[in-house]
Design a protein around this motif. Structure first.
Motif, short mmCIF file in Angstrom:
data_model
loop_
_atom_site.label_atom_id
_atom_site.label_comp_id
_atom_site.label_asym_id
_atom_site.label_seq_id
_atom_site.Cartn_x
_atom_site.Cartn_y
_atom_site.Cartn_z
N ASP A 71 52.75 59.38 27.41
CA ASP A 71 52.55 60.03 25.65
C ASP A 71 51.31 59.18 25.19
N CYS A 72 51.33 57.87 25.30
CA CYS A 72 50.31 57.34 24.24
C CYS A 72 48.70 57.63 24.43
N GLY A 73 48.45 58.24 25.31
CA GLY A 73 46.98 58.93 26.21
C GLY A 73 46.59 57.58 27.07
N LEU A 74 47.06 56.74 27.60
CA LEU A 74 46.31 55.82 29.10
C LEU A 74 46.34 56.18 29.86
N VAL A 75 47.27 57.04 30.05
CA VAL A 75 46.90 58.46 31.95
C VAL A 75 47.02 59.67 31.28
N SER A 76 46.61 60.04 31.45
CA SER A 76 46.63 61.71 32.64
C SER A 76 47.25 62.00 33.24
N PRO A 77 47.70 63.20 33.13
CA PRO A 77 48.05 63.92 34.48
C PRO A 77 46.65 64.28 35.64
N ARG A 139 52.02 74.90 17.69
CA ARG A 139 52.13 74.63 16.74
C ARG A 139 53.40 72.92 17.61
N THR A 140 52.93 72.19 16.85
CA THR A 140 53.85 71.06 17.82
C THR A 140 55.38 71.60 17.22
N VAL A 141 56.01 71.26 18.46
CA VAL A 141 57.35 71.18 18.40
C VAL A 141 57.59 69.68 18.05
N SER A 142 58.79 68.70 16.91
CA SER A 142 58.95 67.67 17.32
C SER A 142 60.26 67.79 18.39
N PRO A 162 60.91 63.21 26.53
CA PRO A 162 59.60 62.52 27.54
C PRO A 162 59.50 62.51 28.48
N VAL A 163 61.19 62.27 29.78
CA VAL A 163 60.92 62.57 30.97
C VAL A 163 60.50 63.91 31.54
N HIS A 164 61.34 64.95 30.74
CA HIS A 164 60.95 66.02 31.39
C HIS A 164 59.59 66.38 31.16
N VAL A 165 58.99 66.70 30.41
CA VAL A 165 57.69 66.67 29.45
C VAL A 165 56.69 65.97 30.37
N GLY A 188 55.30 65.07 17.53
CA GLY A 188 56.02 65.83 18.76
C GLY A 188 55.24 66.63 19.61
N TYR A 189 55.46 68.01 20.56
CA TYR A 189 54.78 68.34 21.65
C TYR A 189 54.05 69.65 21.28
N ARG A 190 52.91 70.21 22.22
CA ARG A 190 52.24 71.73 21.72
C ARG A 190 52.44 71.34 23.28
#
Length: 356
Positions: A71-77, A139-142, A162-165, A188-190
């Protein structure tokens, strides 16, 4: 390397450089012994660092730390267990240059494909999270919106969004690309615009183009584009997905499909394509027997094609279904259409009077 602000939650203590490295390694899936070897630490030191990281960030366990690292960008898929450490190379910093490779369908059962191959989207709640993002593409979804839309009045006892995402990111990632199909920020997420293509957006684009073609005096092209838009609807909308959002979107998308089909039929009748329009409206009326605007439009189309008896029969069926299932009489609009057909009032049967 992300800054301290990007790796810490609001109100939490900032992580030091070595703690960020350990968190990144944890996010890449390395065990304590592998992290120790990669960072020249002892296993006890790694374990101690992880305890401090969890405490500073207010995280429950290692799994939560993995999710936070993404989530914080330290690791990418796409960063495997032994490829996530070290300075970001060209592969990690390169941006996607090709077109979208992940397709998502919401105009039917939720489906997703990568390079033409279907993807396993996990259990229904996880699918519902993806559907929520796809339906709000752009758009971003919270997290709260996701909780309200997917779980409604029975939210989970733990923060599972966050686990699902995280799992969806792994499923949807494109090859070895470091870019994620699902973006994240403080709101949130988008869905990332250039990473995924959603059939809903394609449908709306086709409908817009159809309207432009009709205004330009090309109804044939308008009908063709409407046909392509309607072909994107495949099966039961969002079949089986739980939550208030899926339920409301089923109704909205069904109404949208009806509106597009009505517009197409109106243009077909203007072109003299009576048989095609009647076939489409008949199928639509059979699928939605309580929809009075569709019934009225079908009655008008049948009458224009010289089938007055069939038009009146549609009114009789609609009146019976409304009485049996809803306990109400036909609406004023439907009764007016019936009276105009009885009186042969062709001028009063303008299609704009019975479409929405």
């Amino acid at each position: 390397m992300p800054t301290t602000a990007t790796t810490s939650r609001p109100g939490s203590a900032p992580l030091g450089p070595q703690e960020r490295e350990v968190l990144r390694a944890v996010g890449c899936g390395l065990r304590d012994d592998e992290i120790a070897a990669a960072l020249a630490l002892t296993e006890d030191a790694v374990a101690g660092q992880l305890v401090r990281i969890l405490g500073k960030l207010g995280l429950r366990d290692r799994a939560a730390a993995i999710v936070h690292a993404f989530d914080c960008g330290l690791v990418s898929p796409g960063c495997g267990p032994r490829t996530g450490l070290g300075s970001p190379g060209p592969q990690r910093t390169a941006r996607r240059t090709a077109g979208p490779k992940v397709q998502i369908s919401v105009l039917g059962p939720l489906r997703a494909w990568r390079d033409g191959r279907p993807l396993d989207l996990g259990h229904l709640r996880q699918q519902a999270v993806l559907a929520a993002l796809a339906l709000r593409a752009g758009r971003t979804v919270s997290q709260q919106e996701l909780l309200d839309g997917v779980w409604g009045s029975e939210p989970p006892v733990t923060n599972v969004v966050p686990v699902h995402v995280y799992r969806l990111r792994k499923t949807l990632r494109i090859g070895d690309s470091p870019d994620s199909v699902i973006g994240h920020d403080r709101r949130g997420y988008r869905l990332v615009a250039d990473a995924a293509e959603v059939d809903l957006a394609r449908m709306e684009s086709l409908v817009t183009d159809a309207g432009a073609a009709h205004r330009a005096g090309d109804p044939v092209e308008a009908v063709r584009l409407c046909t392509r838009a309607l072909d994107l609807f495949r099966g039961e909308l969002l079949a089986g997905l739980p939550g208030p959002l899926a339920e409301s979107e089923r109704l909205r998308l069904a109404e949208r499909r009806i509106a597009v089909a009505q517009r197409k039929s109106e243009w077909q009748l203007g072109l003299g394509q009576c048989a095609e329009a009647i076939a489409e409206l008949s199928a639509l009326s059979a699928e939605h027997p309580l929809n009075e605007p569709v019934a009225a439009m079908l009655m008008g189309a049948l009458y224009r094609c010289g089938r007055q008896a069939d038009a009146l029969a549609v009114f009789g069926r609609a009146r019976r279904r409304l009485a049996e299932e809803l306990g109400v009489p036909p609406s004023r609009m439907l009764r007016r259409t019936y009276q105009m057909i009885l009186c042969g009032d062709e001028a009063g049967l303008g299609l704009t009077a019975v479409t929405r």
